[in-house]
Design an enzyme around this catalytic site. Structure first.
Site, PDB file in Angstrom:
ATOM      1  N   PHE A  74      -1.069   2.339   6.359  1.00  0.00           N
ATOM      2  CA  PHE A  74      -0.913   0.965   6.830  1.00  0.00           C
ATOM      3  C   PHE A  74       0.346   0.263   6.308  1.00  0.00           C
ATOM      4  O   PHE A  74       0.308  -0.940   5.995  1.00  0.00           O
ATOM      5  CB  PHE A  74      -2.140   0.121   6.451  1.00  0.00           C
ATOM      6  N   CYS A  75       1.449   0.968   6.211  1.00  0.00           N
ATOM      7  CA  CYS A  75       2.699   0.362   5.702  1.00  0.00           C
ATOM      8  C   CYS A  75       2.488  -0.301   4.339  1.00  0.00           C
ATOM      9  O   CYS A  75       3.137  -1.299   4.007  1.00  0.00           O
ATOM     10  CB  CYS A  75       3.289  -0.647   6.678  1.00  0.00           C
ATOM     11  N   ALA A  76       1.550   0.251   3.580  1.00  0.00           N
ATOM     12  CA  ALA A  76       1.327  -0.223   2.209  1.00  0.00           C
ATOM     13  C   ALA A  76       1.054   1.041   1.395  1.00  0.00           C
ATOM     14  O   ALA A  76      -0.016   1.200   0.797  1.00  0.00           O
ATOM     15  CB  ALA A  76       0.169  -1.198   2.149  1.00  0.00           C
ATOM     16  N   HIS A 121       5.004  -3.131   3.340  1.00  0.00           N
ATOM     17  CA  HIS A 121       6.413  -2.759   3.175  1.00  0.00           C
ATOM     18  C   HIS A 121       7.360  -3.877   3.621  1.00  0.00           C
ATOM     19  O   HIS A 121       8.454  -4.020   3.086  1.00  0.00           O
ATOM     20  CB  HIS A 121       6.727  -1.488   3.980  1.00  0.00           C
TER      21      HIS A 121
END
Ligand code: PMP
Length: 451
Positions: free
Chosen positions: A382-384, A146
């Site tokens: 995982f911020c993805a 992100h």
């Protein structure tokens, strides 16, 4: 709420041990720099204490011992940077400015490049996003973290879904964007799968279209040397806390022109040359974007980590590759475990592996690994989010290796996963605020937290 999870008491741990290639050592191999916390022990729910198996380096890496010692050495000299005539201030200023040069060398940047200290990679990418000329077209892959996807706003942002041929994807995307300033965002190593992106080849595509390229090296820099001149990349961003220097500094390094022309990222002291009642003139160097008192401790820590890694790359890479092979081979032998990948199983990668365990909630697995085996992994998206949902439909687990990892840590993870799929958990778990936790968790926090 207590969940009814089928489980069985494990009476003899040795019964379920996985057969592994060689004897697992809990000591560190020669030539690999040591980290703080290597001998940390953590409590288990059954009352035992075990050595902590930190398999979460990709989130934040432990502090290098060399960094800790260097910070300790600096602290008596710690004083204001850039502003003081006192001797300690001069020492601190020298430390700070020298750190820029070390970071510059670490990423192979030219003498003319700007080296700006930031808080982390997110901060560095946001700074760059504010500095690009108005109307710049930005191309970013939607598989990225992100921090790489979100700072760019407006109609000129183009999100590309990578296929097996990412050079062609980029070529086509650039052909569709209007001429004018263009910036391509490329990740060095994917934070979900650890896969290495073909940075030099993508930079060559960008060049053909007259576009600039920024390399997100948050996950690459702790694992492999980065040379932005050789890669022909314009900017690189990284985080100290992933590079074994958890003192709050990161960096943006790259071409000076846009950065010098842009409004200061932060307005305030240190960024100015002169302020009158009517006008402000801003600095032109890196200070332009570094208003406020600089983080000299963080910058020094980052520089020491960069220097230490540079001296040990061969050992660092050999250590990680051996453990990665052990981990991936072991995971492949566990029924129901599926490893995630963007480009395919054989794609080159650093020591980061995300996986799912069929029929088991990733968050529950992570809670079990911690509570019953003293293993730290990450779970979630995982911020993805775009990538993890695409690969799993939901969430996953991630085990990530680094300087603090040993073969014993890897083997313990594999044994614990085997035991989970064969027998379930030993303890009961419940959902607390949306995350699993052991029921009646008896583990006590360290004493310093009760002060
Ligand atoms: N990019 C990648 C590839 C990352 O893995 C991360 C951190 N997980 C970031 C950017 C953001 O780094 P930070 O949280 O240090 O700003």
């Amino acid at each position: 709420m207590t969940l009814a999870i089928p489980h069985a008491r494990v009476s003899n741990a040795a019964d379920t041990r996985v057969q592994l290639a060689g004897p697992a050592s809990s000591t560190h191999p020669a030539g690999v720099p040591s980290v703080a916390g290597a001998r940390l022990t953590v409590p288990l729910v059954d009352g035992r204490h075990v050595q902590y198996a930190n398999l979460d380096h990709a989130a934040s890496a432990p502090c290098l011992d060399a960094v800790r010692e260097a910070v300790d050495e600096l602290l008596p000299w710690y004083a204001s940077v850039h502003r003081g005539a006192g001797f300690a201030s001069q020492v601190s200023t020298k430390v700070y400015e020298r750190a820029r040069e070390v970071v510059r060398d670490f990423v192979g940047a030219r003498a003319t490049a700007e080296v700006i200290f930031t808080r982390n990679t997110t901060d560095a990418l946001n700074l760059l996003a504010r500095a690009v000329p108005a109307g710049t077209s930005v191309i970013v892959f939607d598989t990225d973290h992100h921090a790489a996807i979100l700072p760019w706003r407006g109609p000129n942002v183009h999100r590309v879904t990578p296929t097996a041929n990412v050079e062609q994807d980029l070529d086509e995307a650039l052909a569709r964007t209007p001429t004018g300033p263009r910036l391509v965002v490329v990740t060095g190593a994917a934070n979900v799968t650890g896969e290495l992106w073909p940075v030099a080849r993508l930079a060559a595509v960008a060049r053909r279209h007259g576009a600039r390229i920024v390399l997100d090296a948050a996950q690459l820099a702790p694992h492999r040397p980065v040379d932005i001149t050789a890669l022909d990349v314009d900017y690189v961003v990284l985080s100290g806390h992933k590079l074994y220097a958890p003192f709050g500094a990161g960096a943006l390094v790259g071409r000076a022109d846009w950065l010098r022309a842009a409004n200061p990222y932060l307005a305030g002291g240190g960024a100015t040359r002169q302020v009158t009642a009517r006008a402000v003139s801003w600095n032109y160097g890196p200070e332009r974007h570094e208003a406020g008192s600089p983080n000299v401790v963080g910058a020094h820590a980052l520089a020491v980590a960069c220097r230490t890694l540079r001296q040990h790359w061969d050992a660092v890479i050999a250590h990680e590759e051996a453990l990665l092979d052990r981990l991936r081979t072991g995971l492949a032998a566990i029924p129901g475990v599926r490893q995630l990948s963007i480009f395919g199983d054989s794609a080159p990668r650093v020591g980061v592996v995300s996986f799912t365990v069929e029929g088991h909630d990733p968050n529950l697995v992570a809670a079990y690994l911690s509570a019953e085996h003293g293993i730290g992994v990450r779970d979630g998206a995982f911020c993805a989010h775009i990538l993890v949902r695409r690969l799993t439909g939901d969430r996953a687990l991630r085990a990530s290796l680094g300087l603090g990892s040993t073969a014993e840590h890897v083997d313990r993870l594999l044994t614990a996963l085997h035991r989970l799929v064969e027998q379930g958990t030993t303890w009961d778990y419940e959902l607390v605020d949306g995350r699993y936790a052991p029921v009646d968790d008896p583990r006590e926090l360290p004493a310093f937290l009760s002060n």
